[in-house]
Design a protein around this motif. Structure first.
Motif, mmCIF file in Angstrom:
data_model
loop_
_atom_site.group_PDB
_atom_site.id
_atom_site.type_symbol
_atom_site.label_atom_id
_atom_site.label_comp_id
_atom_site.label_asym_id
_atom_site.label_seq_id
_atom_site.Cartn_x
_atom_site.Cartn_y
_atom_site.Cartn_z
ATOM 1 N N PHE A 1 -35.700 35.753 60.402
ATOM 2 C CA PHE A 1 -34.694 35.092 61.240
ATOM 3 C C PHE A 1 -33.416 34.807 60.457
ATOM 4 O O PHE A 1 -32.308 34.930 60.995
ATOM 5 C CB PHE A 1 -35.264 33.800 61.825
ATOM 6 C CG PHE A 1 -36.053 33.989 63.084
ATOM 7 C CD1 PHE A 1 -35.423 34.342 64.275
ATOM 8 C CD2 PHE A 1 -37.429 33.808 63.090
ATOM 9 C CE1 PHE A 1 -36.155 34.510 65.450
ATOM 10 C CE2 PHE A 1 -38.169 33.979 64.254
ATOM 11 C CZ PHE A 1 -37.530 34.337 65.440
ATOM 12 N N LEU A 2 -33.557 34.433 59.198
ATOM 13 C CA LEU A 2 -32.364 34.222 58.375
ATOM 14 C C LEU A 2 -31.574 35.507 58.219
ATOM 15 O O LEU A 2 -30.339 35.508 58.278
ATOM 16 C CB LEU A 2 -32.768 33.676 56.999
ATOM 17 C CG LEU A 2 -33.305 32.239 56.969
ATOM 18 C CD1 LEU A 2 -33.844 31.912 55.588
ATOM 19 C CD2 LEU A 2 -32.224 31.236 57.379
ATOM 20 N N SER A 3 -32.278 36.617 58.057
ATOM 21 C CA SER A 3 -31.609 37.923 57.944
ATOM 22 C C SER A 3 -30.892 38.289 59.234
ATOM 23 O O SER A 3 -29.900 39.032 59.214
ATOM 24 C CB SER A 3 -32.634 39.007 57.591
ATOM 25 O OG SER A 3 -33.200 38.769 56.315
ATOM 26 N N ALA A 4 -31.401 37.761 60.361
ATOM 27 C CA ALA A 4 -30.774 38.036 61.658
ATOM 28 C C ALA A 4 -29.608 37.091 61.937
ATOM 29 O O ALA A 4 -28.970 37.195 62.996
ATOM 30 C CB ALA A 4 -31.814 37.923 62.770
ATOM 31 N N GLY A 5 -29.345 36.172 61.020
ATOM 32 C CA GLY A 5 -28.203 35.275 61.163
ATOM 33 C C GLY A 5 -28.503 33.965 61.857
ATOM 34 O O GLY A 5 -27.580 33.227 62.232
ATOM 35 N N SER A 6 -29.784 33.623 62.009
ATOM 36 C CA SER A 6 -30.159 32.391 62.699
ATOM 37 C C SER A 6 -30.102 31.189 61.766
ATOM 38 O O SER A 6 -30.162 31.318 60.538
ATOM 39 C CB SER A 6 -31.580 32.514 63.247
ATOM 40 O OG SER A 6 -31.721 33.622 64.106
ATOM 41 N N PHE A 7 -29.994 29.997 62.366
ATOM 42 C CA PHE A 7 -30.235 28.747 61.657
ATOM 43 C C PHE A 7 -31.733 28.467 61.796
ATOM 44 O O PHE A 7 -32.254 28.463 62.915
ATOM 45 C CB PHE A 7 -29.438 27.602 62.268
ATOM 46 C CG PHE A 7 -27.945 27.784 62.177
ATOM 47 C CD1 PHE A 7 -27.300 27.706 60.951
ATOM 48 C CD2 PHE A 7 -27.195 28.030 63.310
ATOM 49 C CE1 PHE A 7 -25.927 27.883 60.856
ATOM 50 C CE2 PHE A 7 -25.813 28.201 63.234
ATOM 51 C CZ PHE A 7 -25.178 28.130 62.006
ATOM 52 N N ASP B 1 -24.797 47.874 73.205
ATOM 53 C CA ASP B 1 -24.995 47.016 72.043
ATOM 54 C C ASP B 1 -26.496 46.809 71.839
ATOM 55 O O ASP B 1 -27.193 46.252 72.693
ATOM 56 C CB ASP B 1 -24.307 45.673 72.280
ATOM 57 C CG ASP B 1 -24.393 44.759 71.067
ATOM 58 O OD1 ASP B 1 -25.025 45.148 70.076
ATOM 59 O OD2 ASP B 1 -23.821 43.655 71.136
ATOM 60 N N LEU B 2 -27.025 47.243 70.691
ATOM 61 C CA LEU B 2 -28.453 47.144 70.421
ATOM 62 C C LEU B 2 -28.794 46.018 69.451
ATOM 63 O O LEU B 2 -29.883 45.983 68.893
ATOM 64 C CB LEU B 2 -28.972 48.477 69.881
ATOM 65 C CG LEU B 2 -28.868 49.670 70.836
ATOM 66 C CD1 LEU B 2 -29.415 50.929 70.169
ATOM 67 C CD2 LEU B 2 -29.612 49.391 72.134
ATOM 68 N N GLY B 3 -27.873 45.088 69.260
ATOM 69 C CA GLY B 3 -28.132 43.975 68.359
ATOM 70 C C GLY B 3 -29.124 42.985 68.940
ATOM 71 O O GLY B 3 -29.273 42.865 70.165
ATOM 72 N N LEU B 4 -29.809 42.241 68.068
ATOM 73 C CA LEU B 4 -30.769 41.236 68.512
ATOM 74 C C LEU B 4 -30.096 40.013 69.125
ATOM 75 O O LEU B 4 -30.699 39.292 69.915
ATOM 76 C CB LEU B 4 -31.636 40.790 67.333
ATOM 77 C CG LEU B 4 -32.649 41.790 66.801
ATOM 78 C CD1 LEU B 4 -33.217 41.316 65.468
ATOM 79 C CD2 LEU B 4 -33.778 41.997 67.799
ATOM 80 N N LYS B 5 -28.850 39.782 68.728
ATOM 81 C CA LYS B 5 -28.093 38.614 69.202
ATOM 82 C C LYS B 5 -28.812 37.292 68.893
ATOM 83 O O LYS B 5 -28.933 36.414 69.752
ATOM 84 C CB LYS B 5 -27.792 38.738 70.698
ATOM 85 C CG LYS B 5 -26.807 39.854 71.027
ATOM 86 C CD LYS B 5 -26.464 39.868 72.503
ATOM 87 C CE LYS B 5 -25.294 40.788 72.798
ATOM 88 N NZ LYS B 5 -25.443 42.153 72.276
ATOM 89 N N LEU B 6 -29.271 37.180 67.676
ATOM 90 C CA LEU B 6 -29.920 35.945 67.225
ATOM 91 C C LEU B 6 -29.042 35.162 66.247
ATOM 92 O O LEU B 6 -29.484 34.168 65.679
ATOM 93 C CB LEU B 6 -31.266 36.275 66.558
ATOM 94 C CG LEU B 6 -32.347 36.838 67.483
ATOM 95 C CD1 LEU B 6 -33.557 37.300 66.672
ATOM 96 C CD2 LEU B 6 -32.764 35.800 68.525
ATOM 97 N N ASP C 1 -32.751 30.681 48.470
ATOM 98 C CA ASP C 1 -31.961 29.466 48.657
ATOM 99 C C ASP C 1 -30.881 29.821 49.660
ATOM 100 O O ASP C 1 -29.867 30.414 49.308
ATOM 101 C CB ASP C 1 -31.365 29.019 47.316
ATOM 102 C CG ASP C 1 -30.565 27.735 47.459
ATOM 103 O OD1 ASP C 1 -30.719 27.065 48.491
ATOM 104 O OD2 ASP C 1 -29.768 27.429 46.551
ATOM 105 N N HIS C 2 -31.129 29.489 50.922
ATOM 106 C CA HIS C 2 -30.239 29.939 51.988
ATOM 107 C C HIS C 2 -29.554 28.756 52.643
ATOM 108 O O HIS C 2 -30.187 27.738 52.942
ATOM 109 C CB HIS C 2 -31.038 30.732 53.029
ATOM 110 C CG HIS C 2 -30.205 31.659 53.847
ATOM 111 N ND1 HIS C 2 -29.326 31.216 54.819
ATOM 112 C CD2 HIS C 2 -30.115 33.016 53.846
ATOM 113 C CE1 HIS C 2 -28.739 32.253 55.378
ATOM 114 N NE2 HIS C 2 -29.194 33.352 54.813
ATOM 115 N N VAL C 3 -28.277 28.893 52.890
ATOM 116 C CA VAL C 3 -27.500 27.805 53.468
ATOM 117 C C VAL C 3 -27.956 27.480 54.878
ATOM 118 O O VAL C 3 -27.765 26.353 55.364
ATOM 119 C CB VAL C 3 -25.992 28.168 53.455
ATOM 120 C CG1 VAL C 3 -25.705 29.343 54.384
ATOM 121 C CG2 VAL C 3 -25.137 26.957 53.814
ATOM 122 N N ASN C 4 -28.582 28.429 55.576
ATOM 123 C CA ASN C 4 -28.998 28.221 56.960
ATOM 124 C C ASN C 4 -30.467 27.809 57.096
ATOM 125 O O ASN C 4 -31.014 27.858 58.195
ATOM 126 C CB ASN C 4 -28.770 29.483 57.796
ATOM 127 C CG ASN C 4 -27.303 29.773 58.014
ATOM 128 O OD1 ASN C 4 -26.444 28.930 57.776
ATOM 129 N ND2 ASN C 4 -27.003 30.981 58.468
#
Length: 279
Positions: free
Chosen positions: A29-35, A2-7, A49-52
């Motif tokens: 970081f938002l693109s990586a799925g972080s809050f 698994d080569l994902g950043l896991k963020l 305008d991002h929910v996170n």
């Protein structure tokens, strides 16, 4: 493998998150799925305008104001698992000096107050926040602090000594002190620094237009790849250091993202009078 950043769903707090480079870091970081919590002294509306995304206004040199902002961030997204200490001050454009001899003491103090004392306060607030949580029982072994230095901290800046001195303090003395300190407060906590070279910001291009030799002096003469660093690549390098999956054993290190910069030009051709010395 698994080569994902896991963020994904990790709380990342970025100081100076509304600046030119800071906004790119926030978006990455938002693109990586972080809050993401962005703390800035004068936050501008983001293009996205991002929910996170949680945007707060605070001065990193004001203890009470900054700590209150941090508490709001924790109330919103929980423990800050990654803090990016990016906020800093560079007065070289507003107050250009040919020599340190021309610099006011007030400028020196102001720059070090923001860049050194402000970064100290950010690191201290991060460490104190970690003390309030049960150690890896509640959260995985993945907390980190990323200090943002500069190639100026390595090579100095003749016209910008206050900025260079502040970045040296952060990426050397402070980093190495936190290297031993942070894991004692939270087992496995990591602290690293990134030192970008000349970054291709709108400000950099404006300076190049005003001084035609600037591009050669800063991004070619002593730079192996003959180019400045893109803001996106600075942001991606910070994500690399934030990712325990990718850099989990990297601790107490300076990541130089500078296109292979080796130093500063000491004398311009004009200063040398275009002469080739035979003496």
């Amino acid at each position: 493998m698994d080569l994902g950043l896991k963020l994904e769903e990790r709380h990342v707090l970025v100081t100076g998150g509304c600046g030119m480079i800071g906004s790119k870091v926030v978006q990455a970081f938002l693109s990586a799925g972080s809050f993401v919590t962005s703390i800035d002294i004068a936050p501008r509306p983001f293009d996205l305008d991002h929910v996170n995304l949680f945007v707060l206004k605070a001065d990193i040199t004001n203890e009470k104001e900054f700590e209150n902002a941090w508490q709001k961030a924790e109330a919103k997204y929980g423990l800050v698992e990654c803090c990016v200490a990016l906020a800093s001050l560079d007065l070289s454009v507003l107050k250009h000096h040919q020599s340190l001899a021309d610099m006011d003491m007030s400028q020196w103090r102001r720059t070090l107050d923001v860049n050194v004392a402000g970064t100290f306060l950010t690191a201290r607030t991060w460490l104190r926040a970690l003390q309030r949580y049960d150690k890896p029982v509640d959260y995985p072994d993945r907390v980190s602090l990323i200090l943002v230095g500069s190639e100026s901290g390595h090579f100095g800046e003749r016209n910008n000594a206050d900025y260079a001195a502040s970045k040296s303090a952060v990426q050397f003395g402070l980093l190495q002190s936190l290297k031993a300190d942070a894991p004692r407060i939270w087992p496995g906590a990591r602290v690293n620094a990134i030192a970008p070279g000349p970054v291709a910001t709108p400000k950099f291009w404006k300076e190049c237009q005003e001084s035609p030799e600037m591009y050669w002096l800063e991004a070619q003469a002593t730079v192996a790849q003959k180019r400045p660093v893109s803001m996106a690549k600075v942001a991606k390098s910070i994500l690399y250091l934030a990712s325990e999956a990718w850099s989990g054993d990297v601790h107490g290190q300076i990541l130089n993202v500078d296109s292979g910069k080796q130093g500063k030009v000491m004398w311009t051709k004009e200063e040398c009078g275009h002469r080739s010395s035979t003496a």
